[in-house]
Design an enzyme around this catalytic site. Structure first.
Site, PDB file in Angstrom:
ATOM      1  N   LEU A  29      21.477  34.494  85.945  1.00 57.18           N
ATOM      2  CA  LEU A  29      22.228  35.195  84.820  1.00 57.18           C
ATOM      3  C   LEU A  29      22.182  34.782  83.393  1.00 57.18           C
ATOM      4  CD1 LEU A  29      25.262  36.469  86.746  1.00 57.18           C
ATOM      5  CD2 LEU A  29      23.045  37.509  86.806  1.00 57.18           C
ATOM      6  N   HIS A  33      22.746  40.061  81.278  1.00 58.91           N
ATOM      7  CA  HIS A  33      23.368  40.485  82.249  1.00 58.91           C
ATOM      8  C   HIS A  33      24.990  40.582  82.001  1.00 58.91           C
ATOM      9  CE1 HIS A  33      19.868  38.216  84.409  1.00 58.91           C
ATOM     10  NE2 HIS A  33      19.657  39.595  84.986  1.00 58.91           N
ATOM     11  N   GLN A  57      10.309  43.741  96.162  1.00 55.35           N
ATOM     12  CA  GLN A  57       9.760  44.403  94.584  1.00 55.35           C
ATOM     13  C   GLN A  57       8.665  43.461  94.130  1.00 55.35           C
ATOM     14  OE1 GLN A  57      13.819  44.360  93.197  1.00 55.35           O
ATOM     15  NE2 GLN A  57      12.873  43.790  91.411  1.00 55.35           N
ATOM     16  N   LEU A 180      16.065  38.615  75.997  1.00 51.02           N
ATOM     17  CA  LEU A 180      16.271  37.624  77.014  1.00 51.02           C
ATOM     18  C   LEU A 180      15.738  38.241  78.417  1.00 51.02           C
ATOM     19  CD1 LEU A 180      20.041  36.812  76.120  1.00 51.02           C
ATOM     20  CD2 LEU A 180      17.994  35.810  75.143  1.00 51.02           C
TER      21      LEU A 180
HETATM   22  O1  PAF Z   1      16.333  44.466  87.330  1.00 45.43           O
HETATM   23  C1  PAF Z   1      16.459  43.774  88.417  1.00 45.43           C
HETATM   24  O2  PAF Z   1      16.966  42.722  88.172  1.00 45.43           O
HETATM   25  C2  PAF Z   1      16.134  44.383  89.816  1.00 45.43           C
HETATM   26  O3  PAF Z   1      14.999  45.110  89.555  1.00 45.43           O
HETATM   27  C3  PAF Z   1      17.173  44.865  90.626  1.00 45.43           C
HETATM   28  C4  PAF Z   1      17.593  46.194  89.786  1.00 45.43           C
HETATM   29  C5  PAF Z   1      18.400  43.980  90.725  1.00 45.43           C
HETATM   30  C6  PAF Z   1      16.658  45.353  91.894  1.00 45.43           C
HETATM   31  O4  PAF Z   1      16.374  44.365  92.507  1.00 45.43           O
END
Ligand code: PAF
Length: 278
Positions: A29, A33, A57, A180
């Site tokens: 983070l 965030h 992903q 960031l």
């Molecule tokens: O934006 C991200 O960090 C990721 O794509 C998410 C939304 C946490 C899904 O894994």
């Protein structure tokens, strides 16, 4: 602050709670965030931050294995921000079997970043839908830095009638303007100095648009040439309509300039909204 690792425990703890706000993250983070957490706290009674580096992903040659995992440090930061619960499931918890049921997204998911990261948004949307079903938030907060992702999450929530409101948080920038991102730490010193040029490029385009430029293809081409000349490998620089991320009509007022480009091994994305006045 509770730190929960399993779906069963999370469900038991959240039972009967209302006003849950979820901030989905992949951890490592930064202030961006934490700003989403601040927004979350303004919108609900109980803030859950999920931390999960989602293999679904990432493409085969992407940075899944080297993506920084810093749970302990993340939890310290979140505790100081007044987060109620961190949900950090293990991979086997979220994917006990191969995830064959996935979210089919609108065609725009295969453009922009989707064209260079095939399946990326399907993977992101699928894990987010799973997190929504597990946490059952009333509200979820995503950063505008991932503009296309935010748009697709909104589409998913709307078109699948999910009982969750999606809120977008503004991009947080370093003092020189660089957006960031956890991936900024991959940059060496020279690359970090150069990295701000991506944002400066977006600003240059937005100024030209506000000054009345309407030849968007020319603006895009000039930006790509300028970045390439400085050693960037450009995936795209494009001007789109905010409302649907399609190529804008001549009368479109609310635009967004989106860019993705690589500096060395690091792929950076950024965007800038610009609204034309007639
Ligand atoms: O934006 C991200 O960090 C990721 O794509 C998410 C939304 C946490 C899904 O894994």
């Amino acid at each position: 602050m509770l730190v929960i690792h399993t779906i069963a425990e999370l469900r038991a703890r959240l039972q009967g709670l209302t006003g849950i706000v979820l901030v989905p993250t992949m951890g490592n983070l930064h202030q961006g965030h934490l700003d989403l957490v601040r927004i979350a706290r303004q919108h609900g009674q109980f803030v859950v931050v999920s931390i999960f580096v989602n293999p679904l992903q990432f493409g085969v040659n992407e940075d899944y294995s080297k993506y920084p995992r810093t749970l302990e440090q993340d939890c310290k930061m979140l505790e100081q921000c007044g987060v109620d619960m961190v949900f950090a499931p293990g991979e086997r918890d979220l994917y006990p079997q191969p995830q064959q049921v996935t979210v089919d997204l609108p065609p725009i998911a295969d453009e922009l970043c989707g064209a260079f990261r095939p399946g990326h948004f399907r993977g992101a949307a699928t894990v987010v839908l799973k997190l929504f079903n597990i946490v059952q938030p009333r509200i979820a907060v995503f950063g505008k830095k991932d503009y296309q992702q935010l748009y697709l999450m909104r589409q998913m929530a709307a078109q699948l009638n999910l009982p969750v409101e999606i809120i977008g948080g503004e991009t947080v920038r370093a003092s020189d303007g660089l957006a960031l991102s956890s991936r900024n730490q991959y940059l060496n010193i020279a690359e970090r100095t150069e990295a701000v040029f991506l944002y400066q490029t977006l600003i240059g385009i937005s100024v030209a648009i506000m000054d009345g430029a309407t030849d968007f293809l020319k603006l895009e081409r000039q930006a790509i040439e300028a970045l390439t000349a400085r050693g960037w490998q450009v995936d795209y620089v494009t001007i789109r309509a905010q409302s649907n991320l399609a190529e804008p009509t001549a009368s479109e007022r609310n635009l967004v300039i989106l860019a993705a480009a690589r500096l060395g091994q690091t792929r950076l994305i950024d965007n800038l909204e610009v609204s034309r006045e007639w």
